[in-house]
Structure formats: structure tokens, C-alpha cells
Design an enzyme around this catalytic site. Sequence first.
Site, PDB file in Angstrom:
ATOM      1  N   TYR A   1       0.846  -1.196   0.000  1.00  0.00           N
ATOM      2  CA  TYR A   1       0.000   0.000   0.000  1.00  0.00           C
ATOM      3  C   TYR A   1       0.879   1.243   0.000  1.00  0.00           C
ATOM      4  O   TYR A   1       1.935   1.262   0.637  1.00  0.00           O
ATOM      5  CB  TYR A   1      -0.906  -0.011   1.235  1.00  0.00           C
ATOM      6  CG  TYR A   1      -2.166   0.803   1.079  1.00  0.00           C
ATOM      7  CD1 TYR A   1      -3.131   0.451   0.150  1.00  0.00           C
ATOM      8  CD2 TYR A   1      -2.394   1.925   1.871  1.00  0.00           C
ATOM      9  CE1 TYR A   1      -4.303   1.187   0.013  1.00  0.00           C
ATOM     10  CE2 TYR A   1      -3.567   2.672   1.738  1.00  0.00           C
ATOM     11  CZ  TYR A   1      -4.506   2.292   0.806  1.00  0.00           C
ATOM     12  OH  TYR A   1      -5.658   3.031   0.669  1.00  0.00           O
TER      13      TYR A   1
ATOM     14  N   ALA B   1     -18.792  -2.806  -0.089  1.00  0.00           N
ATOM     15  CA  ALA B   1     -19.208  -1.893   0.979  1.00  0.00           C
ATOM     16  C   ALA B   1     -19.389  -0.478   0.440  1.00  0.00           C
ATOM     17  O   ALA B   1     -20.376   0.198   0.758  1.00  0.00           O
ATOM     18  CB  ALA B   1     -18.192  -1.915   2.112  1.00  0.00           C
ATOM     19  N   VAL B   2     -18.450  -0.016  -0.413  1.00  0.00           N
ATOM     20  CA  VAL B   2     -18.602   1.301  -1.026  1.00  0.00           C
ATOM     21  C   VAL B   2     -19.801   1.304  -1.960  1.00  0.00           C
ATOM     22  O   VAL B   2     -20.593   2.251  -1.978  1.00  0.00           O
ATOM     23  CB  VAL B   2     -17.326   1.711  -1.783  1.00  0.00           C
ATOM     24  CG1 VAL B   2     -17.565   2.990  -2.593  1.00  0.00           C
ATOM     25  CG2 VAL B   2     -16.166   1.930  -0.825  1.00  0.00           C
TER      26      VAL B   2
ATOM     27  N   ARG C   1     -23.387 -15.114 -10.174  1.00  0.00           N
ATOM     28  CA  ARG C   1     -23.209 -16.126  -9.134  1.00  0.00           C
ATOM     29  C   ARG C   1     -24.491 -16.934  -9.044  1.00  0.00           C
ATOM     30  O   ARG C   1     -25.538 -16.511  -9.572  1.00  0.00           O
ATOM     31  CB  ARG C   1     -22.897 -15.468  -7.792  1.00  0.00           C
ATOM     32  CG  ARG C   1     -24.059 -14.627  -7.258  1.00  0.00           C
ATOM     33  CD  ARG C   1     -23.571 -13.557  -6.330  1.00  0.00           C
ATOM     34  NE  ARG C   1     -22.834 -12.547  -7.070  1.00  0.00           N
ATOM     35  CZ  ARG C   1     -21.949 -11.717  -6.522  1.00  0.00           C
ATOM     36  NH1 ARG C   1     -21.703 -11.792  -5.240  1.00  0.00           N
ATOM     37  NH2 ARG C   1     -21.317 -10.828  -7.244  1.00  0.00           N
TER      38      ARG C   1
ATOM     39  N   MET D   1      -9.760  -4.319  -8.172  1.00  0.00           N
ATOM     40  CA  MET D   1      -9.873  -5.663  -7.625  1.00  0.00           C
ATOM     41  C   MET D   1      -9.473  -6.754  -8.605  1.00  0.00           C
ATOM     42  O   MET D   1      -9.001  -7.814  -8.203  1.00  0.00           O
ATOM     43  CB  MET D   1     -11.307  -5.895  -7.140  1.00  0.00           C
ATOM     44  CG  MET D   1     -11.663  -5.109  -5.893  1.00  0.00           C
ATOM     45  SD  MET D   1     -13.441  -5.141  -5.544  1.00  0.00           S
ATOM     46  CE  MET D   1     -13.775  -6.887  -5.672  1.00  0.00           C
TER      47      MET D   1
ATOM     48  N   PHE E   1      -9.395   8.404  -7.360  1.00  0.00           N
ATOM     49  CA  PHE E   1      -9.738   8.912  -6.030  1.00  0.00           C
ATOM     50  C   PHE E   1      -9.157   8.003  -4.963  1.00  0.00           C
ATOM     51  O   PHE E   1      -9.264   6.777  -5.025  1.00  0.00           O
ATOM     52  CB  PHE E   1     -11.252   9.002  -5.848  1.00  0.00           C
ATOM     53  CG  PHE E   1     -11.643   9.543  -4.495  1.00  0.00           C
ATOM     54  CD1 PHE E   1     -11.502  10.895  -4.217  1.00  0.00           C
ATOM     55  CD2 PHE E   1     -12.129   8.704  -3.498  1.00  0.00           C
ATOM     56  CE1 PHE E   1     -11.844  11.403  -2.963  1.00  0.00           C
ATOM     57  CE2 PHE E   1     -12.471   9.201  -2.253  1.00  0.00           C
ATOM     58  CZ  PHE E   1     -12.326  10.555  -1.987  1.00  0.00           C
ATOM     59  N   TRP E   2      -8.534   8.640  -3.937  1.00  0.00           N
ATOM     60  CA  TRP E   2      -7.973   7.933  -2.789  1.00  0.00           C
ATOM     61  C   TRP E   2      -8.410   8.682  -1.541  1.00  0.00           C
ATOM     62  O   TRP E   2      -8.027   9.826  -1.329  1.00  0.00           O
ATOM     63  CB  TRP E   2      -6.454   7.883  -2.908  1.00  0.00           C
ATOM     64  CG  TRP E   2      -5.777   7.063  -1.851  1.00  0.00           C
ATOM     65  CD1 TRP E   2      -6.309   6.033  -1.135  1.00  0.00           C
ATOM     66  CD2 TRP E   2      -4.416   7.194  -1.404  1.00  0.00           C
ATOM     67  NE1 TRP E   2      -5.386   5.506  -0.267  1.00  0.00           N
ATOM     68  CE2 TRP E   2      -4.222   6.205  -0.413  1.00  0.00           C
ATOM     69  CE3 TRP E   2      -3.378   8.047  -1.743  1.00  0.00           C
ATOM     70  CZ2 TRP E   2      -3.000   6.048   0.243  1.00  0.00           C
ATOM     71  CZ3 TRP E   2      -2.163   7.897  -1.096  1.00  0.00           C
ATOM     72  CH2 TRP E   2      -1.965   6.898  -0.122  1.00  0.00           C
ATOM     73  N   MET E   3      -9.234   8.033  -0.718  1.00  0.00           N
ATOM     74  CA  MET E   3      -9.799   8.702   0.450  1.00  0.00           C
ATOM     75  C   MET E   3      -8.718   9.200   1.393  1.00  0.00           C
ATOM     76  O   MET E   3      -8.857  10.264   2.023  1.00  0.00           O
ATOM     77  CB  MET E   3     -10.749   7.742   1.184  1.00  0.00           C
ATOM     78  CG  MET E   3     -11.612   8.420   2.253  1.00  0.00           C
ATOM     79  SD  MET E   3     -12.777   9.606   1.549  1.00  0.00           S
ATOM     80  CE  MET E   3     -12.706  10.924   2.760  1.00  0.00           C
TER      81      MET E   3
ATOM     82  N   LYS F   1     -18.722  -7.760   5.750  1.00  0.00           N
ATOM     83  CA  LYS F   1     -17.608  -7.055   6.369  1.00  0.00           C
ATOM     84  C   LYS F   1     -17.238  -7.754   7.679  1.00  0.00           C
ATOM     85  O   LYS F   1     -18.099  -8.051   8.499  1.00  0.00           O
ATOM     86  CB  LYS F   1     -18.003  -5.601   6.633  1.00  0.00           C
ATOM     87  CG  LYS F   1     -16.974  -4.787   7.373  1.00  0.00           C
ATOM     88  CD  LYS F   1     -15.811  -4.384   6.490  1.00  0.00           C
ATOM     89  CE  LYS F   1     -16.210  -3.328   5.494  1.00  0.00           C
ATOM     90  NZ  LYS F   1     -15.054  -2.816   4.725  1.00  0.00           N
TER      91      LYS F   1
END
Length: 368
Positions: free
Chosen positions: A84, A185-186, A208, A277, A299-301, A360
Site C-alpha cells: 500500500y 461496501a462502497v 453467481r 480488484m 480517487f484515494w480517500m 464485512k
Amino acid sequence: MFISQLTLTISRLVRGDLTNIRQMSAAVNNNCVKSLLYKEYGDPIEVLQITTETIEKPADDQVSVKWLFSPVNPADINTIQGKYPSRPPLPAIPGNEGVGEIVAIGSNVQDLCIGDRVLPNGPNFGIWRTQANYNFKDVMKIPSDVDLIVASMMNVNPCTAYRMLKDFIPLKPGDTVIQNGGNSAVGQMVIQLCKIWNYKSVSVVRDRPNIEELKNQLTSLGADEVLTEEEVRNTLLFKNKKLPAPKLALNCIGGQSAHEVMRHLAHSGTMVTYGGMSREPLTVPISSLIFRNISLKGFWMTAWTKTNMESQERVDMFKNLASFFMNKKLQPPPYKLVPFCEYQEAITKALNFDGRTGLKYILDLTKS
């Protein structure tokens, strides 16, 4: 002297006056804290270890925070692996998101009290531990009415969805947003925020066996349409004017999935990439840039937070999100609590995440 002290102690026990002894016992217990530590980058299962240490009382400008719950996010795993961009100095304690309670304060602390619930006010906080001391400016108070599990998940995914919908295209009610990873989740936050702000949302998910169940789940959150990756290739939603062509696309997959989503963007639309992903590159047809004027953004929070740490915009965002959660307009994704002492389960599930589940995993730091 010793005999007289012993006599006094026995006398207090007989009278039932155990206050001092209980206070001493509590102080000893509070001084012993546990944490997950890694001294080198690598496989989280191999490099993480539980350590025990003592903690001093907070300094004048510090608060002591007892951490309660902390989600395991992909960024946490990537940080431990050394993959990261944001890396704390080693040895390090992972965990960037969670909720805690202030259990002690220094004499110079302002606007915070014992019992207040707080979130980390920055990246690389090291939350996977039972308790730690921080400068009081490094934590952010949240309303006590916000559910603790919800609060533990507020710092990353809801904020990411909020900012991507607010910062790139001036959307108005009735405009369409398309995204892949719709069950992430986002993705679930995007669906619900679009409903709150009266935007139309189209979510793309991987096929699926229980696809209809997943579609129904996302539709119940407010999605206008849910398509599989196969269905989005041939959909006539936009050509038939059932929905306006999307002005904004959100991409967390990359590769072919991103390409198929981009094809449906309106002229001068924007795609915002916030994840990869599939680990496949994003390929862009030249015609999309020349003839359709498509814009590509990232975008990177973490970067946004660093830039806007003390901004009113950030304060307003958390107020709005807290209000949405308290009013049940926003629902957290499905989750499972994992005791701190069984952290390997949460780590293993996060390592095996394939994008087909929105579950999660949250460390319960109270069960160490």
C-alpha cells in the site's frame, strides 16, 4: 508498622470497605493493553502477533482511548503486506478505521470528556489494540446516538462514496450514476446515497448462483437497476431511454468490467477509479477520449483526508453521514464480529475476498 497496616486492611474487609482495593485492581488492569503488531511486511497471518504492554496515564494534552470495534479493510491487508502507498514506520500496529471510547483525559484537553465516542482523525492510526493514548486533536467526537458498529465503519467506505458523488460531476436529481462492484461496501453506500439525493443508480455485479437474491438485496437498498457483467454488455437501458445515460461512472474493478461500464457513459461523462480488484489494467478506447470527451479520474480517500483534515467540508460530511445513519436512511453492509483473540479468521476472510460478497469482518477489540 506492617502489623498495624495488615490490621487496618482486615478491618476494612470486615466492614465491606473495598473501594480502595477495587480501584487499585482496576488501575492494574487498565495499565495492561494488548495489540496486534508486525515487525516486517509479509503475509498477515505470519507476521502479525499479539503483544502485551503497559500504558501510562495520558499526558496533559492526551486522551486515553479504549478501542471497541475495527473493520478489516483491504487497505489494512495491503499495508501489512507492504503493497500500500501509505506505510507506517515499523514495527507497526495496523487498523485505520474503528470506534473507541475515551476512558481518561489530560488536564489540557478541550471539548472531549470521559465517555465520549471517537473516531480516528487521520490515517495509519493503529487501531488493532485494546487501548492507547493520543493527542486530543487526533481523534474526532461522534454523536452518542450513532450505533457503535455503524460508527466503526464510518471513516472509509461511506466517506469514499460521499466524496465521489460530490466532487467530480455536478449531479442533479434524476441524473444517472453507474458503478461496478455494486455489492461492495462502497457500492452499497453509493446506492443508498443516490437514493437519498434522488440520483438514479445502476450497479454491475459478478454473476453467481444466488444472483436474484443479490439483485433483490441491492434493489431493496435503492438501486434502480442491477446488472451482471454479462448483462451490462448488451443492455438497452440507456438507448431505449429507460434511464438517462450516466454522467458519472465509479470503478473499483478495472479490466474488462471497467471497459463495459465506460461504454455507457454519456458524452463528456467522467469515470472515477478508486480500486482495482481484478488487478487488470484499465484500457481506454481512443474514440472515448476524442469523440466522446470522456474524462478519467482517480480517487484515494486517504489523500483527500490529509488535504481536508480541518476543513468545514469534512465536518459537514460527517454530520450528514451521522444523520443519515441515525435516521436509518443509510444501512451498514452485512457484517460479522470476530473476537480480537481470534483475529486470524477475519484476516483469512479478507485475504480470500473475491468480490462476490459484501460481508464485512469487524474485530471486536473488547474480547481480547
